[in-house]
Design an enzyme around this catalytic site. Structure first.
Site, PDB file in Angstrom:
ATOM      1  N   GLY A  62      -5.542 -16.498 -13.127  1.00 54.43           N
ATOM      2  CA  GLY A  62      -6.592 -16.421 -12.120  1.00 54.43           C
ATOM      3  C   GLY A  62      -7.014 -17.803 -11.684  1.00 54.43           C
ATOM      4  N   CYS A  89      -1.940 -17.463 -18.971  1.00 53.53           N
ATOM      5  CA  CYS A  89      -2.623 -18.567 -18.298  1.00 53.53           C
ATOM      6  C   CYS A  89      -4.150 -18.391 -18.383  1.00 53.53           C
ATOM      7  N   TYR A  90      -4.827 -17.999 -17.289  1.00 54.73           N
ATOM      8  CA  TYR A  90      -6.266 -17.773 -17.397  1.00 54.73           C
ATOM      9  C   TYR A  90      -6.543 -16.763 -18.508  1.00 54.73           C
ATOM     10  N   HIS A 176       3.740 -18.551 -16.768  1.00 54.11           N
ATOM     11  CA  HIS A 176       3.770 -17.264 -16.054  1.00 54.11           C
ATOM     12  C   HIS A 176       5.126 -16.566 -16.219  1.00 54.11           C
ATOM     13  N   GLU A 178       5.902 -13.641 -15.296  1.00 47.88           N
ATOM     14  CA  GLU A 178       6.145 -12.659 -14.231  1.00 47.88           C
ATOM     15  C   GLU A 178       6.872 -13.244 -13.019  1.00 47.88           C
ATOM     16  N   SER A 231       4.628  11.079  10.321  1.00 47.33           N
ATOM     17  CA  SER A 231       5.137  10.276  11.435  1.00 47.33           C
ATOM     18  C   SER A 231       6.646  10.294  11.548  1.00 47.33           C
ATOM     19  N   GLY A 232       7.326  10.738  10.473  1.00 47.18           N
ATOM     20  CA  GLY A 232       8.782  10.596  10.452  1.00 47.18           C
ATOM     21  C   GLY A 232       9.177   9.277   9.810  1.00 47.18           C
ATOM     22  N   GLY A 233       8.178   8.482   9.420  1.00 51.68           N
ATOM     23  CA  GLY A 233       8.433   7.254   8.658  1.00 51.68           C
ATOM     24  C   GLY A 233       8.709   7.614   7.202  1.00 51.68           C
ATOM     25  N   VAL A 234       9.038   6.612   6.406  1.00 45.28           N
ATOM     26  CA  VAL A 234       9.448   6.863   5.023  1.00 45.28           C
ATOM     27  C   VAL A 234       8.321   7.487   4.191  1.00 45.28           C
ATOM     28  N   ASP A 235       7.154   6.861   4.243  1.00 46.29           N
ATOM     29  CA  ASP A 235       6.082   7.243   3.314  1.00 46.29           C
ATOM     30  C   ASP A 235       5.596   8.669   3.545  1.00 46.29           C
ATOM     31  N   SER A 236       5.281   8.985   4.793  1.00 50.00           N
ATOM     32  CA  SER A 236       4.738  10.321   5.031  1.00 50.00           C
ATOM     33  C   SER A 236       5.806  11.389   4.823  1.00 50.00           C
ATOM     34  N   ARG A 304      -4.594  -0.226  20.960  1.00 51.17           N
ATOM     35  CA  ARG A 304      -4.601   0.240  19.564  1.00 51.17           C
ATOM     36  C   ARG A 304      -5.788   1.167  19.298  1.00 51.17           C
ATOM     37  N   LYS A 381       7.048   0.372  -2.656  1.00 55.82           N
ATOM     38  CA  LYS A 381       7.917   0.887  -1.588  1.00 55.82           C
ATOM     39  C   LYS A 381       9.338   1.224  -2.079  1.00 55.82           C
ATOM     40  N   LYS A 517       7.717 -15.991  12.372  1.00 50.23           N
ATOM     41  CA  LYS A 517       6.307 -15.675  12.115  1.00 50.23           C
ATOM     42  C   LYS A 517       5.888 -16.457  10.876  1.00 50.23           C
ATOM     43  N   GLU A 523       5.397  -8.135  16.260  1.00 54.51           N
ATOM     44  CA  GLU A 523       5.246  -7.441  17.540  1.00 54.51           C
ATOM     45  C   GLU A 523       4.808  -8.458  18.594  1.00 54.51           C
TER      46      GLU A 523
HETATM   47  N1  ATP Z   1       2.740  10.086  15.477  1.00 50.48           N
HETATM   48  C1  ATP Z   1       2.164  10.401  14.313  1.00 50.48           C
HETATM   49  N2  ATP Z   1       1.901  11.688  13.996  1.00 50.48           N
HETATM   50  C2  ATP Z   1       1.312  12.016  12.842  1.00 50.48           C
HETATM   51  N3  ATP Z   1       0.935  11.120  11.916  1.00 50.48           N
HETATM   52  C3  ATP Z   1       1.158   9.823  12.166  1.00 50.48           C
HETATM   53  C4  ATP Z   1       1.779   9.383  13.371  1.00 50.48           C
HETATM   54  N4  ATP Z   1       1.863   8.030  13.313  1.00 50.48           N
HETATM   55  C5  ATP Z   1       1.325   7.642  12.151  1.00 50.48           C
HETATM   56  N5  ATP Z   1       0.885   8.717  11.443  1.00 50.48           N
HETATM   57  C6  ATP Z   1       0.200   8.717  10.144  1.00 50.48           C
HETATM   58  O1  ATP Z   1      -0.205   7.377   9.845  1.00 50.48           O
HETATM   59  C7  ATP Z   1       0.307   7.001   8.570  1.00 50.48           C
HETATM   60  C8  ATP Z   1       0.547   5.515   8.502  1.00 50.48           C
HETATM   61  O2  ATP Z   1       1.720   5.140   9.182  1.00 50.48           O
HETATM   62  P1  ATP Z   1       2.744   4.125   8.522  1.00 50.48           P
HETATM   63  O3  ATP Z   1       3.670   3.669   9.610  1.00 50.48           O
HETATM   64  O4  ATP Z   1       2.000   3.117   7.744  1.00 50.48           O
HETATM   65  O5  ATP Z   1       3.539   5.001   7.413  1.00 50.48           O
HETATM   66  P2  ATP Z   1       4.824   5.911   7.596  1.00 50.48           P
HETATM   67  O6  ATP Z   1       5.079   6.083   9.065  1.00 50.48           O
HETATM   68  O7  ATP Z   1       4.674   7.166   6.808  1.00 50.48           O
HETATM   69  O8  ATP Z   1       5.962   5.104   6.893  1.00 50.48           O
HETATM   70  P3  ATP Z   1       6.617   3.709   7.356  1.00 50.48           P
HETATM   71  O9  ATP Z   1       5.725   2.657   6.767  1.00 50.48           O
HETATM   72  O10 ATP Z   1       7.958   3.732   6.741  1.00 50.48           O
HETATM   73  O11 ATP Z   1       6.630   3.708   8.860  1.00 50.48           O
HETATM   74  C9  ATP Z   1       1.550   7.856   8.380  1.00 50.48           C
HETATM   75  O12 ATP Z   1       1.896   7.995   7.031  1.00 50.48           O
HETATM   76  C10 ATP Z   1       1.095   9.166   9.012  1.00 50.48           C
HETATM   77  O13 ATP Z   1       0.312   9.882   8.075  1.00 50.48           O
HETATM   78  O1  XMP Z   2       0.854   0.859  12.002  1.00 49.99           O
HETATM   79  C1  XMP Z   2       0.774  -0.219  12.620  1.00 49.99           C
HETATM   80  N1  XMP Z   2      -0.202  -0.366  13.540  1.00 49.99           N
HETATM   81  C2  XMP Z   2      -0.363  -1.488  14.294  1.00 49.99           C
HETATM   82  O2  XMP Z   2      -1.256  -1.592  15.138  1.00 49.99           O
HETATM   83  C3  XMP Z   2       0.590  -2.545  14.042  1.00 49.99           C
HETATM   84  N2  XMP Z   2       0.755  -3.795  14.572  1.00 49.99           N
HETATM   85  C4  XMP Z   2       1.825  -4.345  13.936  1.00 49.99           C
HETATM   86  N3  XMP Z   2       2.329  -3.494  13.033  1.00 49.99           N
HETATM   87  C5  XMP Z   2       3.460  -3.702  12.129  1.00 49.99           C
HETATM   88  O3  XMP Z   2       3.047  -4.626  11.127  1.00 49.99           O
HETATM   89  C6  XMP Z   2       4.114  -5.532  10.808  1.00 49.99           C
HETATM   90  C7  XMP Z   2       3.671  -6.961  11.096  1.00 49.99           C
HETATM   91  O4  XMP Z   2       3.512  -7.079  12.479  1.00 49.99           O
HETATM   92  P1  XMP Z   2       2.776  -8.302  13.218  1.00 49.99           P
HETATM   93  O5  XMP Z   2       3.420  -9.555  12.717  1.00 49.99           O
HETATM   94  O6  XMP Z   2       3.017  -8.064  14.689  1.00 49.99           O
HETATM   95  O7  XMP Z   2       1.336  -8.223  12.846  1.00 49.99           O
HETATM   96  C8  XMP Z   2       5.311  -5.079  11.649  1.00 49.99           C
HETATM   97  O8  XMP Z   2       6.077  -4.190  10.853  1.00 49.99           O
HETATM   98  C9  XMP Z   2       4.668  -4.345  12.812  1.00 49.99           C
HETATM   99  O9  XMP Z   2       5.519  -3.364  13.393  1.00 49.99           O
HETATM  100  C10 XMP Z   2       1.581  -2.378  13.070  1.00 49.99           C
HETATM  101  N4  XMP Z   2       1.662  -1.218  12.356  1.00 49.99           N
HETATM  102  N1  GLN Z   3      -2.782 -19.806 -13.097  1.00 53.37           N
HETATM  103  C1  GLN Z   3      -3.894 -19.692 -13.806  1.00 53.37           C
HETATM  104  O1  GLN Z   3      -4.182 -18.661 -14.394  1.00 53.37           O
HETATM  105  C2  GLN Z   3      -4.801 -20.877 -13.780  1.00 53.37           C
HETATM  106  C3  GLN Z   3      -5.963 -20.747 -14.745  1.00 53.37           C
HETATM  107  C4  GLN Z   3      -7.030 -21.813 -14.551  1.00 53.37           C
HETATM  108  N2  GLN Z   3      -7.668 -21.611 -13.282  1.00 53.37           N
HETATM  109  C5  GLN Z   3      -6.374 -23.195 -14.599  1.00 53.37           C
HETATM  110  O2  GLN Z   3      -6.348 -23.900 -13.622  1.00 53.37           O
HETATM  111  O3  GLN Z   3      -5.908 -23.567 -15.663  1.00 53.37           O
HETATM  112 MG    MG Z   4       5.355   4.387  10.451  1.00 58.38          MG
END
Ligand code: ATP
Ligand code: XMP
Ligand code: GLN
Ligand code: MG
Length: 525
Positions: A62, A89-90, A176, A178, A231-236, A304, A381, A517, A523
């Protein structure tokens, strides 16, 4: 809902108490890599409120100095757990502070590699570690041995590089383990967790599926119903599939077509999720509603906000139409929250700061009075992707690039109209198709096409054209906080540019974005 507690009760768990180091989450990450479940909580965690018993406790590094007035300190009840403790460490300085206060400023900061000199090679913690390179990052040091401790390792600059309690399994290390710069760091964490804590290596996604499905069934009960935005993304998608395995048709997934999804996205997601994965999914076409609200809006943040608010509105309206079979209301809302979101919200940033709360689909919860289910809350992830593969989700979906919620609306610069979205969509589709054909999709973290609000002169078939410009973006990154542009072969870019200008009406020119970036973002808006 305390989903984390449940998992910690079902798997042998190492508790990582976070003192705010930028590396804390890596400790958790490393332990899980060798199938030991670990959970991170802020250093202020009261042990009596834990609700489960860890197999061992790790105190992280820390930024504070243990002797400072506002320094964070651990609950001394960790010593009553009678489990092995490792201070890093800390964390080590904290153990020393508790046992004799022999900690102060060092003569010089020590940052970088050092060679570990193990004094007692029979010591289980350092098995296979002697002479290895370890990574240092500290300015404070132990000025003497903590009361009741002995030295077990030294380095050139740290006479107390490793210490151990005389009789109890309590250890402190100045370096460390890790970070990957500590060449045998993983060995040390493994030695601690397996040989000293006797934690079982049963944290596998196969085991997780089973325990999580049972947990969801218990939580939801025999009749209640659940909704979720998908959304059709991975997580959902992974969360929905798990939900479907647990409660079948009692889970209702809603995909909102906001008019700014990718080409054929709603139809493709429906096909994969409904036909391929048996998920009870409803697609709501609200594209007109979104596009009407976006009319005349050019400011990226306003876009947005409008999309976010409209999304909540549409989702809630559709959710109300679902009538559960038991005649009651919908009780639960599924969210695809991942562990990094949780870590972000619990990470210990300072005693005077409030700890952040995290939001996924912001705003839905308060109004809807639904109980949250977050089955991926404990997962990183890559664990989610592994889980997805095990659940039979197609490889292409599991390894999809992320797609932002506001979608193509922030990739059509300036005003968003149906026509503009169509141009951006078609160009994007050609670009991604070619990336896949060239076998480059998995080397790239994210790729997309952007439509610029400028016109440019061209010549096609002896005719003057005056049309818009497409910018292509492709980046490589691990965390999306920093990113570099992808070095395509010139021949690849040439092919994509030719296809886009030939096949997409309204485009006269194509450029490739070669900004990293920072200073740019991923974006364009
Ligand atoms: N068009 C959509 N319709 C319904 N739900 C949505 C839509 N877009 C986003 N969401 C919701 O917003 C959440 C956040 O989106 P996010 O892109 O972070 O995750 P993801 O789409 O599931 O996965 P990934 O990170 O792989 O894109 C989604 O998990 C979903 O629940
Ligand atoms: O769900 C989202 N809503 C947003 O408004 C949004 N803006 C950027 N991104 C995503 O975030 C990552 C980093 O993008 P930036 O460098 O443009 O901030 C990239 O993966 C971008 O696609 C968004 N995702
Ligand atoms: N990386 C750390 O945990 C640092 C611990 C403490 N802050 C130090 O400087 O020694
Ligand atoms: Mg998504």
């Amino acid at each position: 809902m305390a989903a984390g507690e449940q998992v910690s009760n079902m798997f042998d768990t190492i508790l990582v108490l976070d003192f705010g180091s930028q590396y804390s989450h890596l400790i958790t990450r490393r332990l899980r890599e060798f199938n030991i479940y670990a959970e991170m909580l802020p250093c202020t965690q009261k042990i009596s409120e834990l609700g489960w018993t860890p197999k061992g406790v790790i105190l992280s590094g820390g930024p504070y100095s243990v002797y400072a007035e506002d320094a964070p300190h651990v609950d001394h009840a960790i010593f009553d757990l009678n489990v092995p403790i490792l201070g890093i460490c800390y964390g080590m300085q904290e153990l020393a502070w508790i046992n004799g206060k022999q900690v102060g400023r060092g003569d010089k900061r020590e940052y970088g590699p050092a060679t570990l000199n193990v004094l007692d090679e029979a010591n289980a913690l350092f098995k296979g570690m002697n002479d290895s390179t370890v990574w240092m990052s500290h300015g404070d040091k132990l000025h003497g041995l903590p009361t009741g401790y002995k030295t077990i390792a030294t380095s050139d600059n740290s006479p107390y590089c490793g210490v151990a309690h005389d009789t109890k399994p309590i250890y402190g290390i100045q370096f460390h383990p890790e970070v990957t710069h500590s060449t045998q760091g993983k060995t040390l964490l493994k030695n601690f967790a397996i040989d000293l804590c006797h934690a079982k290596q049963n944290w596998t996604m196969e085991n997780f599926i089973e325990t999580e499905i049972n947990r969801i069934r218990q939580l939801v009960g025999p009749t209640a119903e659940v909704i979720g935005a998908v959304s059709g993304g991975v997580d959902s998608t992974v969360a929905s599939k798990l939900m479907t395995e647990a409660i079948g048709e009692r889970f209702h997934a809603i995909l909102v077509d906001n008019g700014v999804l990718r080409l054929n996205e709603a139809a493709n997601v429906k096909k994969t999720l409904v036909e391929g994965l048996g998920i009870n999914l409803m697609v709501v076409d609200a594209s007109e509603e979104f596009l009407t609200k976006l009319k005349g809006v050019t400011d990226p943040e306003k876009k947005r906000k409008i999309i976010g608010n409209t999304f909540i509105h549409v989702f809630e309206r559709e959710a109300e139409k679902i009538k559960p079979k038991d005649g009651k209301e919908i009780e639960f809302l599924l969210q695809g929250t991942l562990y990094p979101d949780v870590i972000e919200s619990i990470s210990f940033k300072g005693p005077s700061q409030t700890i952040k709360t995290h939001h996924n689909v912001g705003g839905l919860l308060d109004n809807m009075k639904l109980k949250l289910i977050e089955p991926l809350r404990e997962l990183f992830k890559d664990e989610v992707r592994h889980l997805g593969e095990l659940l039979g989700i197609p490889h292409d979906l599991v390894w999809r690039h992320p797609f932002p919620g506001p979608g193509i609306a922030i990739r059509v610069l300036g005003e968003v109209t149906k026509e503009q979205v169509e141009i951006a969509r078609k160009a994007d589709n050609i670009y991604i198709e070619e990336i896949k054909k060239a076998g480059l999709y998995n080397q790239i973290s994210q790729a997309f096409a952007c439509l610029l609000p400028v016109k440019s002169v061209g010549v096609m078939g002896d005719q003057r054209t005056y049309d818009q410009v497409i910018a292509l973006r492709a980046i490589e990154t691990t965390d999306f906080m920093t990113a570099d542009w992808f070095p395509f072969e010139h021949s690849f870019l040439k092919k994509v540019a030719a296809r886009i200008v030939n096949e997409v009406d309204g485009v006269a020119r194509v450029t490739y974005d070669i900004t990293s970036k920072p200073p740019a973002t991923v974006e364009w808006e």
